[in-house]
Design an enzyme around this catalytic site. Structure first.
Site, PDB file in Angstrom:
ATOM      1  N   CYS B 408     -47.275 -26.300  89.080  1.00 17.62           N
ATOM      2  CA  CYS B 408     -48.595 -26.083  88.517  1.00 17.62           C
ATOM      3  C   CYS B 408     -48.974 -24.615  88.351  1.00 17.62           C
ATOM      4  CB  CYS B 408     -49.640 -26.820  89.327  1.00 17.62           C
ATOM      5  SG  CYS B 408     -49.607 -26.386  91.081  1.00 17.62           S
ATOM      6  N   HIS B 452     -53.392 -27.793  93.751  1.00 19.30           N
ATOM      7  CA  HIS B 452     -53.062 -27.731  92.330  1.00 19.30           C
ATOM      8  C   HIS B 452     -53.689 -26.484  91.731  1.00 19.30           C
ATOM      9  CE1 HIS B 452     -51.597 -29.415  88.670  1.00 19.30           C
ATOM     10  NE2 HIS B 452     -52.788 -29.599  88.121  1.00 19.30           N
ATOM     11  N   ASP B 468     -55.138 -28.526  81.607  1.00 14.66           N
ATOM     12  CA  ASP B 468     -54.116 -28.556  82.650  1.00 14.66           C
ATOM     13  C   ASP B 468     -52.745 -28.596  82.008  1.00 14.66           C
ATOM     14  OD1 ASP B 468     -52.527 -28.843  84.816  1.00 14.66           O
ATOM     15  OD2 ASP B 468     -53.615 -30.559  85.676  1.00 14.66           O
TER      16      ASP B 468
END
Lengths: 321, 659
Positions: B408, B452, B468
């Site tokens: 991430c 994250h 994202d």
């Protein structure tokens, strides 16, 4: 039998018994002067069916006391003078070959008697001592495989010199324990001593004494001792005494349950002698020293009379609950 | 000292004591220095050895030297003297030595009490339910040792003794409850004055460096738990907002200066989600909320970039209520945001510029550029992995064009940087994503492994929008959480990650159920027991109408209450005891005390008749009354006829008695 009836029984014979006991005390008081407490303890011991040990210096009247008791109680008695060469057979008896009948015949020793006076018991060797002490405990003797019952009742009144005297074999604790009571006579007070010195020969006086009771009466009085009531409150006191002796660091070892039983037994007899049908704390206190004195040892061995001092300590330390 | 106290200790008791003390110390081993643990264990070993060979037992001098050695050991390993840690280390060392000193029953008492204390210190480090259970079990066992020690003879039945001591402890339960509810709570981290394990907590930091998070994802430790008051958001919507990172040097991303503007939300057109969060201590100031926060707890505030922070770092587990919007529009951008959202580091390469130019050339607007970028991540050979290869001085360039393996933070930071390059204001948001729903506890568990990072870009029509990039590469990451059962940790370098399999099989399902159950109980424990804070206590006091009892006053009230209780108990025991020694004796004692005032004191070893004699001698005038009373007393107490009437007349005789 209800409680009330039971009370009455005690009450009716009590007069009779009280009379007898008073007479005994009176007569005895004429011979042993100024020692009422000792006399009472000695009689208590007899009433409680226990063996008595009289310990004191030579010449203070131990033997006289023993003789006196025997005569007063009207028992058939024998005296054994313990010496260092005394053998068990001299006490118990021997079997002798009878040529006429071509068989061994047992000749009973002096122990076959209702009352045995064991004079100066600690002068004899442990072997001879134990012959006597076995008989005391079992109330029977075994000779050459045959067990012979001793007469009933059976008492031993033993006298001994203080163990620090020369030529003594001190009795071991386990054997001392067989005596229900140990009394010490001590010197007489001045007035009594004067009367003693001025009076007649004691031995002659003893001769003239007539028994105050017969065997029947003795046994019935002994049975009455069992009837004397012991309350819970008193048992509490008794247990407190035992417990204290077991936990206090001054005592080398505590009192045994047997000592506790002996204490109660003596207290009952004492109460009866006082004319009571129940035991009071005072009764326990009166007999305590005589009952436990010879069973106690202190942690710091000071020797003389330590048992009696410990008993005194016990008396002064344990509150009556 | 009683005679028994000096008796030597029995072998079995000594063994039990040694085992229990070691058990009491074991949890400390995990945070004590190795040398302290070794010193303790060596002492214990010496004691055990000396049970077989008594000549090994050290003498006084040697013991003293050992104590000095222990002291030196502690000072060498713990330079800070007066701290909790040092004290525990010292205590553990000395407890080991104390074992070498115990010989008699009395010593055992001391060591058992030290054992209790040692157990209590465990709570300085760990207040979990497990620890409480462990401490209770050991406390009962230590109490059992005490019980066994006070017997004259060993019972020979340790199980029975153990039950007995548990029963004893059970009797203390009401007292424990009262103390728990009413004992004044101390606000502030008194336990955590030198909380050593906060620094050891893995969790979000306030900066990220590419390649620094891969360890975090492996930690199954709970970050926080969420209970939703209403409907739960769908898994892809569960973004838990943490620190927002603005500033970068091309490698590190940091928060930089806080924004000066107020948080502003335009036209919130979605239902509000209400929830409670129980946050584990993190040692940080920020508070987790669902993206995007609407209402936040009292002691926290929302910054301009919608980060929620508290006044003080969180050293205790806290529980708070918050609410959030799932859909929102933050409206206009402030000049400050615009400036900071477009900052670029110095290491922009030509390849990056080309890529962005390429996107821009085919895009009609900013939204298109964003979509182009996401498409790029999806279509090119990018892989999601927990073991990315190490990156050199220009990680973004290297990641985008060479390694293309990361997780991430690689995706989020690279994406954000490229957006800035394209002239779109953007920032990196860190936090947690997802969470496992526990149906038994009806709450969501968010673990450290759910940490994250994602991006936010500002678009003219929508305001700040969450993008994202990880979801473009590995949508499973967003829809499911990691399964630790699937051998995550030993993945090869750069190997694509495997996400949890839906079909776990029966055993797997049972294990999962068990884990949920444990987690639910744990959550309740945290909520109802550990979460009973000063705030809740004062709320309870308010509910009970005892508002005036706060803080110091509550403490005072506790002391007064305890004093009264003890007094009442004392009176009750005295009263009961008075009834037990029978009334007759009590009356007799009254008789004695009346005479005492007249100077005739009964010694407590004096029998009633002897006393009477003394009374009669000293006061012939009261002879009659005293004799009557004494005779009746003897009759009532020492003979077997004890009528109620006699008792009553005895009572009145004593009362009327006037010496």
């Amino acid at each position: 039998m209800t409680t009330t009836e039971c009370d009455n029984v005690i009450d009716s014979t009590q007069l009779d018994m009280k009379d007898i006991l008073d007479r005994i005390l009176l007569t005895a008081g004429d011979i042993i002067l100024g020692k009422e407490q000792v006399l009472r303890l000695a009689i208590t011991c007899v009433l409680a069916r226990g063996h008595l040990l009289i310990e004191d210096l030579p010449g203070v009247g131990k033997t006289t006391l023993a003789h006196l008791l025997a005569r007063l109680l009207g028992m058939q008695y024998q005296r054994i003078q313990f010496t260092s060469d005394l053998l068990p057979a001299d006490i118990i008896g021997v079997s002798i070959y009878d040529r006429g009948q071509e068989a061994f015949h047992f000749h009973p020793g002096p122990i076959f008697s209702q009352l045995v006076l064991a004079d100066e018991i600690n002068r004899a060797t442990p072997k001879a001592q134990s012959a006597l002490l076995e008989a005391m405990e079992e109330r029977q003797v075994t000779v050459e495989g045959e067990t012979r019952k001793l007469p009933q009742p059976f008492f031993v009144i033993a006298t001994q010199n203080p163990s620090y005297q020369i030529g003594t074999f001190p009795l071991p604790e386990s054997q001392l324990d067989r005596f229900l009571m140990r009394v010490q006579i001590g010197y007489p007070d001045t007035a009594s001593e004067r009367r003693l010195l001025a009076g007649k020969e004691r031995r002659e006086m003893l001769e003239s004494i007539t028994p105050c009771m017969d065997m029947q009466q003795l046994v019935s009085i002994q049975n009455m001792v069992d009837e004397v009531f012991v309350s819970d409150a008193l048992l509490d006191y008794c247990q407190a005494l035992l417990e204290f002796s077991r936990t206090s660091p001054r005592f080398h070892h505590g009192l045994s349950p047997r000592a506790g039983l002996a204490l109660l037994r003596n207290a009952r007899a004492w109460a009866l002698l006082e004319g009571r049908d129940k035991v009071l704390p005072e009764d326990i206190q009166s007999v305590l020293t005589a009952t436990v004195g010879h069973r106690l040892h202190s942690t710091s061995d000071t020797g003389v009379n330590e048992g009696d001092q410990l008993a005194q300590h016990l008396l002064e330390s344990v509150p009556i609950p | 000292m009683r005679v028994q106290d000096r008796e030597p200790l029995s072998r079995s008791l000594l063994s039990a004591l040694i085992i229990l003390l070691v058990a009491a110390a074991v949890p400390h081993f995990f945070h004590l220095h190795l040398w302290i643990t070794l010193f303790f264990l060596a002492s214990v070993a010496l004691r055990v050895a000396s049970m077989v060979r008594p000549e090994l037992l050290p003498g006084k001098l040697l013991l003293f030297l050992l104590a000095v050695a222990g002291l030196v050991n502690v000072t060498l390993n713990y330079p800070v003297l007066f701290s909790g840690e040092t004290a525990i280390a010292l205590m553990t060392s000395m407890v080991g030595l104390k074992l070498l000193e115990i010989n008699t029953r009395r010593d055992l008492f001391i060591v058992v009490f030290i054992g209790y204390f040692l157990l209590a210190t465990q709570f300085l480090f760990n207040q979990d339910m497990w620890m409480v259970g462990y401490v209770i079990l050991l406390t009962a066992a230590l109490t059992g040792v005490l019980l066994e020690n006070s017997r004259h003879r060993p019972s020979g039945n340790p199980i029975k003794t153990y039950w007995k001591s548990l029963a004893l402890l059970l009797q203390a339960l009401p007292v424990m409850l009262v103390l728990f509810v009413f004992f004044p709570r101390l606000s502030g981290p008194i336990w955590s004055l030198d909380s050593p394990d906060i620094s050891g907590i893995t969790g979000l930091g306030d900066s990220i460096t590419m390649g620094s998070i891969s360890g975090l994802v492996l930690s199954p430790a709970v970050a926080f738990r969420v209970e939703f008051s209403g409907p739960k958001p769908a898994p892809p919507k569960r973004y838990w907002r943490g620190p927002i990172l603005w500033d970068t040097d091309g490698r590190n991303w940091t928060r930089g200066k806080p924004l000066t503007n107020e948080p502003l939300v335009m036209k919130p057109n979605s239902p509000v989600i209400d929830y409670f969060i129980t946050l584990e201590p993190s040692g940080r100031r920020w508070v987790m909320v669902l993206d995007l926060p609407k209402a936040v707890p009292e002691q926290a505030k929302v910054l301009g970039d919608f980060q929620v922070i508290r006044q003080k770092p969180i050293y205790d587990r806290i529980r708070y209520q918050a609410s959030s919007w799932l859909f929102y529009n933050t409206g206009k951008i402030t000049p400050e945001e615009l400036k900071r959202g477009l900052q670029l580091p110095g290491n922009i390469t030509q390849r990056m510029r080309h890529l962005v130019e390429e996107w821009k050339s085919v895009a009609a607007n900013d939204l298109d550029v964003v979509n182009q970028a996401l498409r790029h991540f999806r279509n090119e050979e990018f892989y999601y992995t927990l073991r990315p290869p190490l990156l050199s001085s220009n990680p973004v360039d290297q990641f985008m064009f060479e390694s293309r393996r990361g997780f991430c933070e690689h995706f989020a930071t690279s994406f954000t940087l490229l957006m800035r390059l394209a002239g779109i204001p953007s920032r990196v948001v860190t936090g947690y994503q997802g969470g496992e729903y526990n149906p038994l506890g009806d709450h969501l568990v968010v673990r450290q492994s759910d940490a994250h990072a994602w991006s936010e870009v500002w678009l003219p029509e929508a305001g700040w929008v969450r993008v994202d990039p990880t979801a473009a590469v590995a949508p499973e990451r967003i829809e499911r959480s990691f399964e630790f059962d699937t051998g995550l940790a030993d993945g090869l370098l750069g190997a694509p990650i495997r996400f949890g399999n839906v079909h776990l099989g029966m055993v797997g399902n049972m294990l999962k159920q068990l884990r949920w159950g444990v987690d639910a109980v744990n959550a309740s424990w945290h909520r109802w027991v550990l979460g009973y804070t000063e705030e809740r206590q004062s709320r309870l006091m308010h509910m009970l109408g005892l508002d005036f009892l706060q803080g110091r006053r509550l403490g005072l009230a506790m002391v007064v209450f305890a004093a009264i209780t003890v007094l009442l108990l004392g009176v009750a025991i005295w009263y009961k005891g008075r009834n037990r020694i029978d009334a007759v004796y009590a009356d007799y004692l009254r008789f004695c005390s009346k005479l005492k005032h007249r100077g005739i004191t009964r010694r407590d070893t004096e029998g009633p008749l002897d006393y009477l004699k003394r009374i009669c001698r000293q006061r012939p005038d009261i002879k009659h009354g005293a004799t009557q009373i004494t005779q009746l007393y003897i009759k009532l107490r020492y003979s077997h006829s004890s009528g109620k009437n006699d008792q009553r007349s005895f009572h009145s005789m004593v009362r009327r008695f006037r010496p």
